[in-house]
Design an enzyme around this catalytic site. Structure first.
Site, PDB file in Angstrom:
ATOM      1  N   GLU A  90      -6.504  -7.732  -0.604  1.00 48.87           N
ATOM      2  CA  GLU A  90      -7.080  -7.696   0.748  1.00 48.87           C
ATOM      3  C   GLU A  90      -8.561  -7.394   0.676  1.00 48.87           C
ATOM      4  O   GLU A  90      -8.952  -6.253   0.434  1.00 48.87           O
ATOM      5  CB  GLU A  90      -6.387  -6.623   1.614  1.00 48.87           C
ATOM      6  CG  GLU A  90      -4.982  -6.950   2.006  1.00 48.87           C
ATOM      7  CD  GLU A  90      -4.352  -5.855   2.856  1.00 48.87           C
ATOM      8  OE1 GLU A  90      -5.067  -5.135   3.571  1.00 48.87           O
ATOM      9  OE2 GLU A  90      -3.109  -5.721   2.784  1.00 48.87           O
ATOM     10  N   GLU A 100       0.820  -1.221   0.000  1.00 44.65           N
ATOM     11  CA  GLU A 100       0.000   0.000   0.000  1.00 44.65           C
ATOM     12  C   GLU A 100       0.852   1.267   0.000  1.00 44.65           C
ATOM     13  O   GLU A 100       0.475   2.262   0.629  1.00 44.65           O
ATOM     14  CB  GLU A 100      -0.937   0.013   1.213  1.00 44.65           C
ATOM     15  CG  GLU A 100      -1.995  -1.058   1.184  1.00 44.65           C
ATOM     16  CD  GLU A 100      -3.098  -0.805   2.193  1.00 44.65           C
ATOM     17  OE1 GLU A 100      -2.837  -0.163   3.221  1.00 44.65           O
ATOM     18  OE2 GLU A 100      -4.220  -1.260   1.950  1.00 44.65           O
TER      19      GLU A 100
HETATM   20  C1  GAL Z   1      -4.313  -2.505   5.063  1.00 41.20           C
HETATM   21  C2  GAL Z   1      -2.928  -3.114   5.233  1.00 41.20           C
HETATM   22  C3  GAL Z   1      -2.999  -4.388   6.056  1.00 41.20           C
HETATM   23  C4  GAL Z   1      -3.827  -4.169   7.277  1.00 41.20           C
HETATM   24  C5  GAL Z   1      -5.193  -3.663   6.887  1.00 41.20           C
HETATM   25  C6  GAL Z   1      -6.103  -3.386   8.041  1.00 41.20           C
HETATM   26  O1  GAL Z   1      -4.229  -1.177   4.744  1.00 41.20           O
HETATM   27  O2  GAL Z   1      -2.362  -3.380   3.998  1.00 41.20           O
HETATM   28  O3  GAL Z   1      -1.711  -4.795   6.378  1.00 41.20           O
HETATM   29  O4  GAL Z   1      -3.178  -3.258   8.077  1.00 41.20           O
HETATM   30  O5  GAL Z   1      -5.070  -2.470   6.218  1.00 41.20           O
HETATM   31  O6  GAL Z   1      -6.321  -4.510   8.767  1.00 41.20           O
END
Ligand code: GAL
Length: 897
Positions: free
Chosen positions: A266, A197
């Site tokens: 994600e 990110e």
């Molecule tokens: C994203 C990040 C993850 C985790 C998630 C929130 O932005 O890439 O590592 O932090 O948010 O759980």
């Protein structure tokens, strides 16, 4: 290889693109680790191409150090059973290189073992090396020593940082290659990730940020891993790297170049919790909607973040203030048990998507059809040339799958698609693997609900001489007495040192402990005392900004505390005439893991540190001489280990004489029988840390969530955000802490608790975690089980099923059986799990039928049809079966017979 522009000029179909971006197995790839035959991974604009075939993939996020190696096989098996094709994990640099140059790949950090387990289960692996990972992990996964390299700046065009980053990423890639874990070696790794990110914060770094992205991409590719690399949330990812999406929804996402597939690294299926915060939940219907929409609109790889969240053992929690549990409301709960209906509903969804895979990969893009103001269809058809043609002509001439979506948050809609009418519930997607039959709708949950219970609530001090207590669950244990030892306030060892001024917290602790003691002496004159009396005021310790916790002690007594994320601390104190000992204890509760320049955040105090209210004005404490002491005596003597716990002086505790603050407590307990996950309830305690047999089970803090801001019911409809469906208002965020079974022995387990603020160890108890109540709610309008459809034949694209009757499937956890049916009604029952009610339409034999099918079994199915219940209890009305059943352990069930 030509440039992108050259490729466009060639304008050949996707086959050429895939050839250009391929990562061919070298002819030299010889032996393999035996999980798969060696295979290539490449991609085109539509999908990852695995062993020559485009694939639609669902992936389960599991972070290996958030579980134990003993838990891994079960977690991987449950992911596979849930329909995942891939396991995704980050690589945790701070765990693998705790000291610069000293690598660690054992225990929960045995990443090779983890990857091999994934491979041997026949699943693929997406390895996100980062090495910045965020992840609510301490310092975002960076080892804290990294910040001590003079001149280093993280995550930008800084040669010192880049050297360290490259060294670690190379080390991991080399390790995976040596262990034959890449796909072209017959291993499970199909994809990697560099950075994480970075696009979110890149602009803060200006041109150097842009240079860094290019460097990271080049560095990664040059490591020769020969599988695709992704960067998530990185719209300017170079051509060699796939930019991927993170979020609650990614169906609108398009990668930054035509040659790249649409990947969702994600999919936030829940959210994390903070000390003193509420617990977020994401409804299964909305999650399934998001995933279905993603595949509907051209996505091809989706990863649940998290599929299993697990636990932030030790001091691995990130900050500010992230709790020890990383349950995340994931499909597998913190203990590895199925979180139902989420797990089951997604399993059905995955099965539905699998039925569509042939058609999805056969088409380069979907045919879009507007079906209503907020209704639409996307049709995937093996024949590529449907655009501009009458779709109906092509059905039956090749594989065809369709998604029908109703994005109206409030109303159901009836839509017409290829001559048939379909009813779509609000905010839902129906999946039609053959463009005709709905096999799944995201808003219709047939999966059971499970209610987790805790059993065996014996406090640990329950002493019965010579005899173990038998609990109803058949488990037994007893605890021994509690002992206590005092932790000194302030300086405790010769390792202390004295300097003038306030030092930055992490510069001193190197994060070897949460705690940094600051000690100084303050002289108070008679005039000051008289001045305070006259003005009726107290002097005050005032610090412009602190994180995360500040405790103030005067002459050995606690004066008060402040906590927060860079908040002002104002602490009135009582000083005596003459010299006063002033101790400031600065504490971290998980280092920052997100944001630009977060390595510069540091910890401790910022700005002015003063004692105000003196007759002659404020005392600038930054000019005082301070003695610093890192950590707790008990921590450094390791009194939480079986080997070293006698290094402390322990005295027996009695109920009427529990010391309050800065105390170590220890006791021994027997392990509960059986295999249920074990938790310790620390709800009677304040704040501190706990260890079992020397294993650090994490920080605890009984901080209570605000009373308001929870929703009595959770409406799945409409866009989700982490504030939408929260529970636990007015209750401590976390009271139960996981003790992995593998950390326990049969008896005499050493439990050591360090308590900062006061609590009652006599009320600490060991609890078993299991699903006791299971409920099902399935109606005639549900679809038959997705798993009953045959896979489409790739020529005709047909799927088939013999029996269109919906079914209710109920299952207890492994080792449990259905002991009784507490409620069953076939008709028009009302209410939900744990408050079902019969209505006037009720088949009298409901209970009998369900009991006969289910009692004494681990799992059972009941068909939702009049025939099953000896006739129709109310004609012309859609019937529903509601069941509530109780699971008990098989052994208990046997002994009750
Ligand atoms: C994203 C990040 C993850 C985790 C998630 C929130 O932005 O890439 O590592 O932090 O948010 O759980």
């Amino acid at each position: 290889m030509g440039t992108m522009a050259e490729r466009r000029r060639n304008s050949l179909p996707f086959l050429l693109l895939s050839a250009i971006v391929h990562f061919a197995a070298a002819a030299t790839a010889t032996a393999n680790s035996g999980f798969f035959g060696p295979f290539n991974v490449s991609y085109d604009h539509r999908a990852l191409i695995i062993d020559g075939k485009r694939r639609m993939l669902n992936s389960a996020g599991i972070h290996y150090p958030r579980a134990t190696p003993e838990m891994w096989p079960d977690l991987i098996a449950k992911s596979k059973e849930g329909g995942a094709d891939v396991i995704q994990t980050y690589v945790f640099w701070s765990g693998h290189e705790p000291v610069r140059g000293q690598y660690y790949f054992e225990g929960s950090y045995d990443i090779v073992k983890f990857v091999k387990l994934v491979g041997s289960s026949g699943m693929y692996l997406h390895l996100r090396i980062g090495p910045y990972v965020c992840a609510e992990w301490n310092f975002g996964g960076f080892p804290v020593w990294l910040r001590d390299i003079p001149g280093i700046e993280f995550r930008t065009d800084n040669v010192l940082f880049k050297d360290e980053m490259e060294r670690f990423v190379r080390r991991i890639v080399d390790l995976m290659r040596e262990e034959m874990l890449f796909s072209w070696q017959g291993g499970p790794i199909i994809m990697l990730q560099v950075e994480n990110e970075y696009g979110n914060i890149e602009s803060s770094y200006g041109q150097r940020g842009k240079n860094y992205v290019k460097w990271a991409a080049r560095m990664a590719i040059e490591l020769g891993a020969r599988v695709p690399w992704v960067m998530c949330q990185q719209n300017d990812a170079p051509e060699t790297i796939i930019n991927a999406c993170n979020g609650y929804y990614c169906d609108g996402f398009k990668p930054n170049s035509h040659g790249k597939p649409t990947l969702w690294t994600e999919d936030w299926d829940g959210w994390y919790a903070s000390w003193g915060g509420r617990l977020p939940h994401r409804p299964a219907e909305d999650l399934a909607f998001a995933v279905a929409r993603f595949f509907e609109r051209g996505g091809s790889f989706q990863n649940y973040y998290m599929y299993f969240g697990g636990t932030n053992f030790g001091r691995t929690s990130g900050g500010p203030f992230y709790v020890t549990s990383y349950d995340y409301d994931a499909p597998l709960d913190e203990y590895g048990l199925l979180s139902q209906p989420k797990w089951g509903h997604l399993k059905d969804l995955h099965a539905a998507i699998k039925l569509c895979e042939v058609a999805l990969v056969a088409s380069d893009s979907a045919q879009y059809l507007k079906l209503g103001p907020k209704q639409e269809a996307h049709v995937y058809q093996g024949n590529n040339h449907i655009e501009g043609h009458n779709l109906t002509r092509y059905i039956g001439q090749g594989v065809c799958s369709a998604f029908l979506a109703n994005i109206d948050e409030h109303r159901s809609a009836t839509v017409h698609f290829l001559g048939q009418a379909y009813i779509l519930p609000p905010w839902s997607v129906s999946i039609l693997p053959d463009c005709r039959n709905v096999v799944f709708n995201t808003a219709k949950v047939a999966a059971q609900t499970s209610i987790k219970s805790t059993a065996n609530e014996l406090p640990l001090n329950f002493i019965v001489s010579g005899e173990k207590i038998k609990k109803s669950s058949g488990t037994s244990y007893f605890g021994k007495s509690w002992m206590w030892s005092q932790e000194p306030i302030g300086v405790w060892s010769p390792t202390n040192f004295t300097v003038e001024g306030i030092l930055e917290h992490l510069n001193v602790t190197k994060d070897l402990s949460d705690y940094l003691w600051h000690f100084t002496r303050i002289y108070v004159s008679e005039d000051d005392i008289a001045f305070w009396k006259e003005k009726d005021m107290r002097p005050t310790v005032s610090i412009d900004s602190i994180r995360d916790v500040l405790r103030v002690f005067v002459n050995g007594q606690s004066a008060g505390s402040t906590y927060g994320h860079w908040v002002k601390a104002v602490q009135p104190v009582d000083l005596l005439q003459g010299y006063n000992d002033l101790v400031l204890l600065s504490q971290t509760v998980g280092l920052q893991n997100y944001g630009a320049f977060f390595e510069k955040d540091g910890a401790g105090f910022r700005g002015k540190v003063k004692l105000t209210g003196f007759k002659d004005g404020d005392i600038d404490l930054a000019k005082s001489s301070w003695t610093y002491q890192v950590g707790l005596r008990g921590e450094f003597l390791k009194i939480y280990t079986t080997e070293d716990n006698e290094k402390a002086e322990w005295t027996y505790l009695t109920q009427d004489n529990v010391p309050s603050t800065f105390s170590w407590y220890k006791t021994y307990f027997d392990s509960p029988d059986g295999t249920d996950p074990v938790a310790i309830d620390l709800g009677s305690m304040g704040k501190g840390q706990a260890w079992v047999n020397g294993h650090h089970i994490g920080r605890y803090w009984t901080l209570v969530a605000p009373k308001g801001g929870c929703q009595p019911t959770c409406d799945y409809r409409g866009p989700y955000n982490s504030a939408k469906c929260r529970t636990n208002c007015g209750k401590p965020t976390q009271t139960r802490y996981h003790i992995p079974r593998s950390w326990l022995q049969g008896s005499d387990n050493l439990l050591v608790v360090f308590e900062e603020t006061g609590g009652n160890p006599f009320d600490i108890s060991i609890k078993l975690h299991f699903s006791e109540i299971i409920c099902g709610l399935v109606s005639e309008s549900h679809y038959p089980p997705v798993q009953k459809w045959s896979l489409p034949d790739s020529v005709g694209g047909r799927i088939s099923i013999n029996d269109m009757t919906p079914e209710m499937h109920l299952q207890c956890e492994d080792g449990y059986v259905i002991a009784s049916i507490e409620f069953a009604s076939y008709g028009t029952p009302a209410g939900g799990c744990q408050n079902f009610r019969k209505s006037s339409c009720h088949a009298p034999n409901s209970s009998l039928v369900v009991t006969k099918a289910c009692q004494g079994r681990n799992s059972c199915s009941v068909r939702i049809s009049n025939a099953e219940f000896d006739g129709d209890p109310c004609r012309g009305i859609v019937k529903t079966l509601a069941v509530q059943a109780k699971c008990i352990s098989s052994s208990e069930h046997l002994s009750a017979l």
